[in-house]
Design an enzyme around this catalytic site. Structure first.
Site, PDB file in Angstrom:
ATOM      1  N   ASP A  13       0.870  -1.170   0.000  1.00 47.26           N
ATOM      2  CA  ASP A  13       0.000   0.000   0.000  1.00 47.26           C
ATOM      3  C   ASP A  13       0.910   1.224   0.000  1.00 47.26           C
ATOM      4  O   ASP A  13       2.121   1.144   0.217  1.00 47.26           O
ATOM      5  CB  ASP A  13      -0.963  -0.012   1.198  1.00 47.26           C
ATOM      6  CG  ASP A  13      -2.151   0.919   0.945  1.00 47.26           C
ATOM      7  OD1 ASP A  13      -2.104   1.692  -0.042  1.00 47.26           O
ATOM      8  OD2 ASP A  13      -3.123   0.886   1.717  1.00 47.26           O
TER       9      ASP A  13
HETATM   10  C1  BGC Z   1      -4.840   3.347   0.052  1.00 44.83           C
HETATM   11  C2  BGC Z   1      -5.065   2.280  -0.990  1.00 44.83           C
HETATM   12  C3  BGC Z   1      -4.902   2.842  -2.374  1.00 44.83           C
HETATM   13  C4  BGC Z   1      -3.519   3.459  -2.481  1.00 44.83           C
HETATM   14  C5  BGC Z   1      -3.198   4.018  -3.859  1.00 44.83           C
HETATM   15  C6  BGC Z   1      -3.562   4.121  -0.189  1.00 44.83           C
HETATM   16  O1  BGC Z   1      -3.463   5.231   0.633  1.00 44.83           O
HETATM   17  O2  BGC Z   1      -4.804   2.757   1.322  1.00 44.83           O
HETATM   18  O3  BGC Z   1      -6.334   1.710  -0.810  1.00 44.83           O
HETATM   19  O4  BGC Z   1      -5.082   1.838  -3.325  1.00 44.83           O
HETATM   20  O5  BGC Z   1      -3.420   4.518  -1.544  1.00 44.83           O
HETATM   21  O6  BGC Z   1      -3.837   5.198  -4.120  1.00 44.83           O
END
Ligand code: BGC
Length: 721
Positions: free
Chosen positions: A282
């Protein structure tokens, strides 16, 4: 790191290397390409940077101007495919091996045609229709230059204070599994390389929904038993459905953060489930291993993450600068690097990127907000609405009634989009006011009050509008930014001023229909008793207005059912239907100050018609492990309006070596039943799949004894001999 560019992989005699030969099996191509790569080229594949401006306020990713074309992936946030193609051209033409870049993006509930939030989709109990929405979302993304969506989120969530409850399918592992798998199949289609299909990403692996007290990014306490019985099943279902990738979670899982968790990423996912795609971190999750108190520095964070099985680093640019030294010092093996690269290349080959690296440029009117996409958006929105209360059949609205539309949500557009609304735009949304104006002849409007604050100056006008109308539709709820990532709330009640508006308006003495738009279960302990009818519309997306108008006027019969418990108040959290039995029976152990039962339970929802369930029968009341038993129930629509009914099949295993929930959803089916007609519903019970339980090691256990099949208060016993 210096990369060798400009050299060709073409042999001197001009023949193409095997990895460029589309007729060869993917594994042959992967091995051939891997054998040609330098360590630096391999490491480059393990990184995702960003291109375009990432407007997620939680991820203020810098606009990367000069990107290495050998990079594995880009988080792509432009509106069309032009910059993708320009960047891809560099990857294909300016690098030695010409490995295409994988472009990812958060298409969560629509790209430009925004659909209801996933929590709402789950309330439709119609995974096929939700799948149709995902197919449109996938195609819109594809033609905007995206190969890979960071969706579906299959985190089971039981704490509505956590804003991300909006992004998942609710509290139940089975329902989440069914919707997650449907989303994966819809995004990916039968063949990932077909135009319009994109790779899915199951997130957040795993247990993010258990974040303590509903705060975001925090510790989660998850026993191995809960991991296996509650949090892992939707991921396993998604892997079985073919999900190309997974995203590791931010949360610290009982001491080992998800992004450095060897047990979940390597033991479970890659060894037990044999997943051969890759795991992406993530956003900045590798660096966050330092914040979480695990790794003392960035290099150690990289070592822990990659060795645990985290194949690609998302945007925090740590694998690129640190991996080479870690390999040279022996802290990370070349085998692990090769394994991670293989996984990423596999997905790129399966997507057909080597053959079709560029996106066809289509004008907007051929790729977004198409009439058929809006039709899916409206049908899905209508099926997600849950009628929570309808005293004296105040709904549907009667023809000719004068309607007063009041409240902060009535003319709002952006809030109906919900969080994570892709490239969705406020101006694309049909508001509730605009939707109703199309159908209701005599419609008056009053603002009433804002979503929060102390300004009651609009109350008098609202009360006047109410007293001059036959019925009031009061539109309350949450702003789009009150749920989603980094949007925790300490109370699930609406701000006091909205409740006060309701109390003021009801003094006009007219029936009040409360329309609720929100991204989480709401405390309705004061709202519900004060309203004549309550319709939960969640955050319905671009076709909110027409969908609301259709359901309020009875053109469409509401058929949504809660996929998440509505607690009586915040103090009941966590409360969910599949709790285990307490040690003491009767009234002991209850709260002294509030009821111990929820306001509205999982599976609940009313209709404008009535359904009568016949007796529940089974093909046999004893069985062996290898038998299949069929349970059957006939449902009759006894009212005078056609409607869709969802039959919910639960099982109960009253005594087992590891205690089990009081009941567990195992199957559901939604069918249209015309007024006056009956439909038969069946549940083919496969004992090992439907009656067994999983232990803390992931082993399935089916113990001899009695089981119960439960449908709408009916219960039959089955005995395993
Ligand atoms: C979120 C994810 C997301 C990623 C990319 C993160 O802050 O937790 O769910 O896919 O950002 O944008």
């Amino acid at each position: 790191m210096i990369l060798v560019c400009g050299l060709s992989a073409v042999a001197e005699d001009g023949t193409l290397p095997p990895y460029k030969d589309a007729s060869l099996p993917v594994e042959t191509r992967v091995e051939d390409l891997l054998s040609r790569m330098t360590l630096q080229e391999k490491i480059a594949q393990l990184n995702q940077y960003s291109l375009g401006s990432n407007d997620n306020v939680n991820n203020n990713g810098e606009q990367v101007k000069v990107l290495p074309p050998e990079i594995g992936s880009l988080l792509y946030t432009a509106d069309d495919a032009v910059s993708r193609n320009a960047m891809q051209k560099r990857a294909m033409e300016e690098t030695r091996l010409g490995i295409p870049i994988l472009f990812g993006y958060d298409t969560v509930h629509g790209y430009r045609t925004i659909y209801p939030i996933p929590l709402a989709q789950g309330a439709s109990w119609n995974p096929e229709l939700a799948g149709e929405a995902c197919r449109v979302a996938g195609a819109e993304s594809y033609y905007a230059g995206i190969d890979w969506t960071f969706s579906p989120m299959v985190d089971v969530a039981r704490d509505p204070r956590w804003g991300r409850v909006a992004e998942g399918y609710g509290e139940d592992p089975y329902l989440t599994s069914v919707f997650g798998a449907a989303a994966v199949r819809a995004y990916q289609g039968d063949d990932l390389s077909e135009p319009g299909n994109i790779a899915a990403c199951l997130k957040h692996f795993v247990g993010y929904g258990a974040s303590e007290a509903g705060r975001d990014y925090v510790y989660s306490e998850i026993s191995r038993q809960s991991l296996w019985s509650t949090y892992l099943p939707p991921f396993e279902a998604g892997v079985k459905a073919g999900a190309a990738t997974l995203m590791s979670s931010f949360n610290d899982i009982s001491g080992i953060p998800g992004s450095a968790n060897r047990y979940t990423m390597t033991e479970v996912l890659k060894r037990m489930w044999r997943h051969d795609g890759f795991v992406v971190a993530d956003w900045h999750a590798v660096r966050q291993l330092v914040n979480q108190g695990m790794a003392p520095d960035d290099a150690t964070a990289v070592e822990y993450a990659i060795n645990a099985g985290l194949d690609m680093d998302m945007t925090d640019n740590l694998y690129m600068p640190h991996l080479e030294a870690l390999v040279k010092s022996g802290r990370v093996s070349v085998e692990r690097i090769d394994d991670a690269v293989r996984r990423i290349l596999r997905v790129k080959f399966r997507l057909g990127l080597f053959e079709h690296p560029y996106t066809d440029i289509k004008p907007e009117n051929e790729r977004i907000l198409l009439p058929e996409s809006l039709d899916v958006a409206q049908r899905l929105a209508e099926e997600t609405f849950v009628l929570l209360k309808n005293d004296a059949e105040v709904l549907p609205l009667k023809p000719g009634q004068k309607v007063a539309l009041i409240g902060p949500m009535a003319k709002s557009r952006k809030d109906l989009l919900g969080s994570w609304h892709g490239r969705g735009r406020e101006e694309d949304v049909v508001s509730i006011f605009d939707g109703l104006s199309e159908i209701v002849q005599e419609l008056t409007y009053a603002f009433g009050c804002g979503f929060e604050g102390e300004d009651r100056s609009g109350f008098a006008e609202a009360v006047k509008a109410a007293s001059e109308a036959d019925v009031v539709v009061l539109c309350l709820g949450e702003r789009y930014s009150w749920s989603g990532e980094n949007a925790s709330r300490s109370t699930i009640a609406l701000p006091r001023i909205q409740e006060e508006l309701l109390m003021a308006v009801r003094k006009a003495g007219k029936p009040v229909v409360v329309l609720l738009s929100n991204g989480r279960p709401i405390d309705l302990s004061r709202i519900s008793p004060a309203a004549d009818a309550v319709l939960e519309i969640w955050q319905p997306g671009v076709m909110a207005g027409p969908a609301v108008a259709s359901v309020l006027t009875g053109k469409t019969n509401p058929s949504g059912r809660l996929n998440v418990t509505f607690p009586y108040t915040t103090g009941q959290i966590p409360i969910y239907y599949c709790q285990r039995n307490p040690a003491r029976e009767g009234s002991q152990g209850r709260y002294q100050d509030i009821p111990s039962t929820p306001m509205y339970e999982f599976g609940y929802g009313l209709s404008y018609t009535s359904y009568e369930y016949g007796p529940l029968s089974v093909s046999s009341d004893t069985f062996t492990v290898n038998d299949t038993v069929t349970a059957t129930v006939t449902v009759t629509n006894t009212g005078d309006m056609d409607g869709k009914e969802t039959v919910q099949w639960y099982i109960c295993d009253p005594y087992s070596t590891i205690t089990r929930p009081v009941k567990e959803l195992k199957h559901f089916e939604k069918k249209m039943i015309p007024a006056g007609e009956s439909r038969t519903f069946e549940f083919e019970i496969d004992p090992m799949r439907d009656l067994s339980y999983v232990d803390w090691k992931g082993d399935r256990i089916l113990e001899p004894g009695d089981y119960y099949i439960i449908v709408k208060g009916r219960k039959v016993r089955l005995t395993l001999e």
